[in-house]
Design a protein around this motif. Structure first.
Motif, PDB file in Angstrom:
ATOM      1  N   GLY A 239      29.796 -28.955 -44.412  1.00 41.20           N
ATOM      2  CA  GLY A 239      29.791 -30.158 -43.591  1.00 41.20           C
ATOM      3  C   GLY A 239      30.851 -30.109 -42.520  1.00 41.20           C
ATOM      4  N   GLU A 240      30.957 -31.168 -41.773  1.00 37.11           N
ATOM      5  CA  GLU A 240      31.875 -31.152 -40.639  1.00 37.11           C
ATOM      6  C   GLU A 240      33.317 -31.000 -41.089  1.00 37.11           C
ATOM      7  OE1 GLU A 240      28.234 -33.445 -39.557  1.00 37.11           O
ATOM      8  OE2 GLU A 240      29.541 -33.252 -41.285  1.00 37.11           O
ATOM      9  N   SER A 241      33.676 -31.493 -42.265  1.00 42.23           N
ATOM     10  CA  SER A 241      35.072 -31.447 -42.660  1.00 42.23           C
ATOM     11  C   SER A 241      35.396 -30.258 -43.545  1.00 42.23           C
ATOM     12  CB  SER A 241      35.413 -32.729 -43.425  1.00 42.23           C
ATOM     13  OG  SER A 241      34.656 -32.804 -44.624  1.00 42.23           O
ATOM     14  N   VAL A 242      34.426 -29.372 -43.781  1.00 36.32           N
ATOM     15  CA  VAL A 242      34.656 -28.245 -44.674  1.00 36.32           C
ATOM     16  C   VAL A 242      35.774 -27.362 -44.162  1.00 36.32           C
ATOM     17  CG1 VAL A 242      33.630 -26.100 -45.509  1.00 36.32           C
ATOM     18  CG2 VAL A 242      32.351 -28.227 -45.647  1.00 36.32           C
TER      19      VAL A 242
ATOM     20  N   LEU B 291      38.492 -28.093 -42.651  1.00 31.47           N
ATOM     21  CA  LEU B 291      39.860 -28.596 -42.710  1.00 31.47           C
ATOM     22  C   LEU B 291      40.613 -27.941 -43.856  1.00 31.47           C
ATOM     23  CD1 LEU B 291      39.260 -32.413 -42.162  1.00 31.47           C
ATOM     24  CD2 LEU B 291      40.008 -30.729 -40.506  1.00 31.47           C
ATOM     25  N   HIS B 292      41.902 -27.708 -43.667  1.00 32.15           N
ATOM     26  CA  HIS B 292      42.799 -27.171 -44.686  1.00 32.15           C
ATOM     27  C   HIS B 292      42.484 -25.744 -45.086  1.00 32.15           C
ATOM     28  CE1 HIS B 292      43.798 -31.340 -45.007  1.00 32.15           C
ATOM     29  NE2 HIS B 292      42.648 -31.664 -45.520  1.00 32.15           N
TER      30      HIS B 292
ATOM     31  N   GLN C 233      28.712 -20.953 -44.221  1.00 30.80           N
ATOM     32  CA  GLN C 233      28.380 -22.363 -44.072  1.00 30.80           C
ATOM     33  C   GLN C 233      28.723 -22.816 -42.660  1.00 30.80           C
ATOM     34  OE1 GLN C 233      30.292 -25.138 -46.745  1.00 30.80           O
ATOM     35  NE2 GLN C 233      28.659 -26.647 -46.496  1.00 30.80           N
TER      36      GLN C 233
ATOM     37  N   GLY D 228      27.852 -28.855 -40.743  1.00 36.29           N
ATOM     38  CA  GLY D 228      26.751 -29.768 -40.994  1.00 36.29           C
ATOM     39  C   GLY D 228      25.608 -29.203 -41.807  1.00 36.29           C
ATOM     40  N   LYS D 229      25.795 -27.999 -42.353  1.00 30.40           N
ATOM     41  CA  LYS D 229      24.716 -27.362 -43.122  1.00 30.40           C
ATOM     42  C   LYS D 229      25.215 -26.940 -44.490  1.00 30.40           C
ATOM     43  CE  LYS D 229      22.390 -25.513 -39.041  1.00 30.40           C
ATOM     44  NZ  LYS D 229      21.852 -24.281 -38.389  1.00 30.40           N
ATOM     45  N   GLY D 230      24.273 -26.646 -45.367  1.00 28.60           N
ATOM     46  CA  GLY D 230      24.623 -26.104 -46.667  1.00 28.60           C
ATOM     47  C   GLY D 230      24.938 -24.617 -46.577  1.00 28.60           C
ATOM     48  N   PRO D 231      25.604 -24.059 -47.584  1.00 28.60           N
ATOM     49  CA  PRO D 231      25.919 -22.622 -47.590  1.00 28.60           C
ATOM     50  C   PRO D 231      24.649 -21.774 -47.564  1.00 28.60           C
ATOM     51  CG  PRO D 231      27.241 -23.776 -49.223  1.00 28.60           C
ATOM     52  CD  PRO D 231      26.224 -24.755 -48.737  1.00 28.60           C
TER      53      PRO D 231
ATOM     54  N   PHE E 244      32.449 -18.203 -47.684  1.00 25.43           N
ATOM     55  CA  PHE E 244      32.894 -18.292 -49.080  1.00 25.43           C
ATOM     56  C   PHE E 244      32.489 -17.037 -49.826  1.00 25.43           C
ATOM     57  CE2 PHE E 244      33.549 -22.862 -49.159  1.00 25.43           C
ATOM     58  CZ  PHE E 244      32.643 -23.353 -48.249  1.00 25.43           C
TER      59      PHE E 244
ATOM     60  N   GLY F 161      35.232 -19.303 -54.020  1.00 23.07           N
ATOM     61  CA  GLY F 161      36.515 -19.380 -53.372  1.00 23.07           C
ATOM     62  C   GLY F 161      36.542 -20.589 -52.451  1.00 23.07           C
ATOM     63  N   THR F 162      37.721 -20.929 -51.946  1.00 20.16           N
ATOM     64  CA  THR F 162      37.823 -22.123 -51.096  1.00 20.16           C
ATOM     65  C   THR F 162      37.344 -21.882 -49.681  1.00 20.16           C
ATOM     66  OG1 THR F 162      40.142 -21.604 -50.738  1.00 20.16           O
ATOM     67  CG2 THR F 162      39.639 -23.231 -52.431  1.00 20.16           C
TER      68      THR F 162
END
Lengths: 111, 115
Positions: free
Chosen positions: B1-4, B6-7, B38, B41-44, B89, B106-107
């Motif tokens: 998603g859009e916030s994936v 971040l960090h 990913q 806005g999309k799935g992996p 990922f 993994g993150t």
């Protein structure tokens, strides 16, 4: 091509509401999964199912339940939505190979 | 998603360069590994996989390397293009016994391709 669809792309619900997230796959896969995805935490497994009417808890099942009445459909239920369940929810399915195929995700906001 | 993104650790590369994305996995008993991509806005989306009895596997413009000694996986993307910009990922497979397999993700790493 495997297709996994999710009922909503974006959803806004109020605290305490019951929320249903639906997932459908068209490849006759036995296994289906629900994940949530949060910044900095990656994908975390909520529940999975390896057959109709079968379900297993994943790593973070608290506050969620699931239903699999038909092979192609796997539903995630938030019995009483809370703000800490605001997240991206991803459904996936797999057959006799290891890789999981993901849907586009549902971004749920609980206010 | 859009916030994936971040960090996440970020790898910034120029268009046309090769990219190397790294991943450390946790379980020495894992015998199968997958790389996912990913986009916002999309799935992996599945990219490539490798079994533990291999140390290298090549796909179209991508190569995965596996070093079981240090539990390290890498994804190499040749001639990186703007369309490669995404979060990547790695996932390791833990056999659950009998019915299904569990992926441990993994993150992720955010790949940013500069034109």
């Amino acid at each position: 091509d495997v297709k996994v669809t999710q009922s909503s792309r974006y959803l806004v619900k109020r605290t305490g509401e019951k929320v249903f997230l639906e997932c459908v796959q068209d490849m006759d896969h036995e296994n289906m999964f629900w994940y949530r995805q949060d910044p900095g935490l990656g994908l975390r497994l909520i529940y999975f199912s390896y057959d109709v009417k079968m379900k297993e808890k994943g790593d973070i099942p608290e506050g969620y339940s699931v239903s699999r009445e038909k092979k192609e459909r796997f539903s995630l239920i938030l019995e009483s939505a809370s703000t800490n369940q605001t997240s991206m929810y991803l459904c996936a399915s797999s057959g006799d190979r290891y890789e999981q195929y993901f849907g586009p995700g549902t971004r749920l906001t609980v206010t | 998603g859009e916030s994936v993104g971040l960090h996440l650790p970020t790898l910034s590369v120029q268009e046309g360069d090769n990219s190397i994305i790294n991943c450390a996995y946790s379980n020495s008993a894992s015998d199968y590994f997958i790389w996912y991509k990913q986009e916002s806005g999309k799935g992996p989306q599945f990219i490539i996989d490798i079994r533990s009895n291999m140390d290298k596997r090549q796909g179209q413009r991508v190569t995965v390397l596996l070093n079981k000694t240090v539990k390290h996986l890498s994804l190499q993307i040749a001639a990186t293009q703007p369309g490669d910009s995404a979060v990547y990922f790695c996932a390791e497979i833990l056999y659950y016994g009998g019915a299904t397999n569990k992926l441990i993700f993994g993150t992720g790493t955010l790949l940013a391709v500069q034109p």
